[in-house]
Design a protein around this motif. Sequence first.
Motif, short mmCIF file in Angstrom:
data_model
loop_
_atom_site.label_atom_id
_atom_site.label_comp_id
_atom_site.label_asym_id
_atom_site.label_seq_id
_atom_site.Cartn_x
_atom_site.Cartn_y
_atom_site.Cartn_z
N MET A 75 7.06 37.10 -59.51
CA MET A 75 6.75 37.21 -57.92
C MET A 75 6.68 35.79 -57.64
O MET A 75 7.32 35.68 -56.35
CB MET A 75 5.19 37.80 -57.98
CG MET A 75 4.84 37.73 -56.45
SD MET A 75 2.96 38.53 -56.56
CE MET A 75 2.16 36.82 -56.82
N PHE A 76 6.25 34.94 -58.19
CA PHE A 76 6.25 33.43 -57.95
C PHE A 76 7.62 33.05 -57.68
O PHE A 76 7.88 32.17 -56.79
CB PHE A 76 5.21 32.45 -58.69
CG PHE A 76 3.91 32.94 -58.39
CD1 PHE A 76 3.35 33.01 -57.24
CD2 PHE A 76 2.99 32.99 -59.69
CE1 PHE A 76 1.92 32.99 -56.93
CE2 PHE A 76 1.59 33.33 -59.34
CZ PHE A 76 1.20 33.49 -58.06
N LEU A 77 8.50 33.25 -58.53
CA LEU A 77 10.04 32.68 -58.51
C LEU A 77 10.49 33.34 -57.25
O LEU A 77 11.34 32.71 -56.60
CB LEU A 77 10.76 32.85 -59.82
CG LEU A 77 10.25 32.07 -61.17
CD1 LEU A 77 10.68 32.84 -62.44
CD2 LEU A 77 10.34 30.76 -60.83
N ALA A 78 10.29 34.64 -57.24
CA ALA A 78 10.98 35.20 -56.05
C ALA A 78 10.46 34.47 -54.54
O ALA A 78 11.02 34.23 -53.82
CB ALA A 78 10.79 36.71 -56.11
N LEU A 79 9.09 34.35 -54.66
CA LEU A 79 8.51 33.68 -53.68
C LEU A 79 8.99 32.24 -53.20
O LEU A 79 9.25 32.05 -52.08
CB LEU A 79 6.98 33.84 -53.53
CG LEU A 79 6.25 33.29 -52.55
CD1 LEU A 79 6.49 34.03 -51.29
CD2 LEU A 79 4.78 33.28 -52.92
N ALA A 80 9.22 31.43 -54.32
CA ALA A 80 9.77 30.31 -54.32
C ALA A 80 11.31 30.31 -53.97
O ALA A 80 11.60 29.20 -52.93
CB ALA A 80 9.57 29.45 -55.43
N GLY A 81 11.74 31.25 -54.28
CA GLY A 81 13.51 31.28 -53.86
C GLY A 81 13.39 31.61 -52.33
O GLY A 81 14.28 31.12 -51.67
N ALA A 82 12.63 32.61 -51.95
CA ALA A 82 12.66 33.00 -50.42
C ALA A 82 12.04 31.71 -49.72
O ALA A 82 12.63 31.55 -48.58
CB ALA A 82 11.83 34.19 -50.28
N SER A 83 11.03 30.95 -50.26
CA SER A 83 10.75 29.88 -49.43
C SER A 83 11.73 28.69 -49.30
O SER A 83 11.81 28.08 -48.21
CB SER A 83 9.29 29.33 -50.06
OG SER A 83 8.95 28.10 -49.46
N TYR A 84 12.29 28.52 -50.35
CA TYR A 84 13.54 27.55 -50.38
C TYR A 84 14.88 27.78 -49.46
O TYR A 84 15.14 26.93 -49.01
CB TYR A 84 13.97 27.28 -51.78
CG TYR A 84 14.97 26.22 -52.04
CD1 TYR A 84 14.69 24.75 -52.18
CD2 TYR A 84 16.26 26.48 -52.36
CE1 TYR A 84 15.54 24.00 -52.13
CE2 TYR A 84 17.34 25.60 -52.48
CZ TYR A 84 16.97 24.13 -52.45
OH TYR A 84 17.69 23.28 -52.44
N SER A 85 14.72 29.18 -49.27
CA SER A 85 16.18 29.43 -48.47
C SER A 85 15.41 29.67 -46.96
O SER A 85 16.40 29.86 -46.15
CB SER A 85 16.64 30.88 -48.88
OG SER A 85 15.48 31.80 -48.70
N MET A 129 7.21 37.65 -47.95
CA MET A 129 6.24 38.51 -48.62
C MET A 129 6.86 39.67 -49.33
O MET A 129 6.82 40.20 -50.03
CB MET A 129 5.30 39.10 -47.40
CG MET A 129 4.21 38.19 -46.90
SD MET A 129 3.23 38.75 -45.77
CE MET A 129 4.22 39.22 -44.53
N LEU A 130 8.04 40.10 -48.60
CA LEU A 130 8.82 41.06 -49.15
C LEU A 130 9.54 40.62 -50.62
O LEU A 130 9.41 41.29 -51.55
CB LEU A 130 10.10 41.68 -48.18
CG LEU A 130 11.01 42.74 -48.78
CD1 LEU A 130 10.16 43.96 -48.95
CD2 LEU A 130 12.10 42.94 -47.90
N ALA A 131 9.94 39.42 -50.76
CA ALA A 131 10.41 38.89 -51.72
C ALA A 131 9.29 38.72 -52.76
O ALA A 131 9.80 39.24 -54.32
CB ALA A 131 11.07 37.44 -51.66
N ALA A 132 8.04 38.44 -52.55
CA ALA A 132 7.11 38.58 -53.58
C ALA A 132 6.87 39.90 -54.01
O ALA A 132 6.87 40.12 -55.43
CB ALA A 132 5.67 37.79 -52.97
N VAL A 133 6.85 40.92 -53.11
CA VAL A 133 6.56 42.17 -53.67
C VAL A 133 7.67 42.65 -54.54
O VAL A 133 7.54 43.51 -55.78
CB VAL A 133 6.57 43.22 -52.59
CG1 VAL A 133 6.58 44.68 -52.99
CG2 VAL A 133 4.90 42.85 -51.79
#
Length: 150
Positions: A93-103, A111-115
């Motif tokens: 979850m944190f890796l997906a959130l970090a990737g979405a935040s970075y992009s 939020m969708l990336a975290a889920v």
Amino acid sequence: MLSESGKVIAVECDGVWVETLKLSTCGQCRARHGCGQKLLVAADSNLTCIKAFYSSDSTHGRPQLGDDVLIGVDETAMVLDALLSYGLPLLCMFLALAGASYSDVAEIFMMLAAVVGLLIGGGIVRFLPNRKGVRPQLLGQLSSVISVGD
């Protein structure tokens, strides 16, 4: 080793099914009147069935139906499996959130990336091959375990 006693309800070639009584501390604390956990425990059955496998270094005889037995689970394996079961989905979850935040996408997509990351991590844990560390082992019949300790 974490251990629990129970009664044999079925005997198979590789182990026995043991019925244990689920113990709860509900009703012991000061918040027992306003606690929803007490209602959930009361609605659920207090008996749990667990398959305990024969240990390879077993020196005791095979239990029969109705025998009281002691089963156990290795503490280290239990802790490692709990860490994997809870930690891997959170890490994904944190890796997906970090990737979405970075992009640099909109907040709703973060939020969708975290889920999605949490679900992917849960799916990985669910479909990992069975880990044999948390297999409950039959430690012995309760009467023989007690007599050895005396």
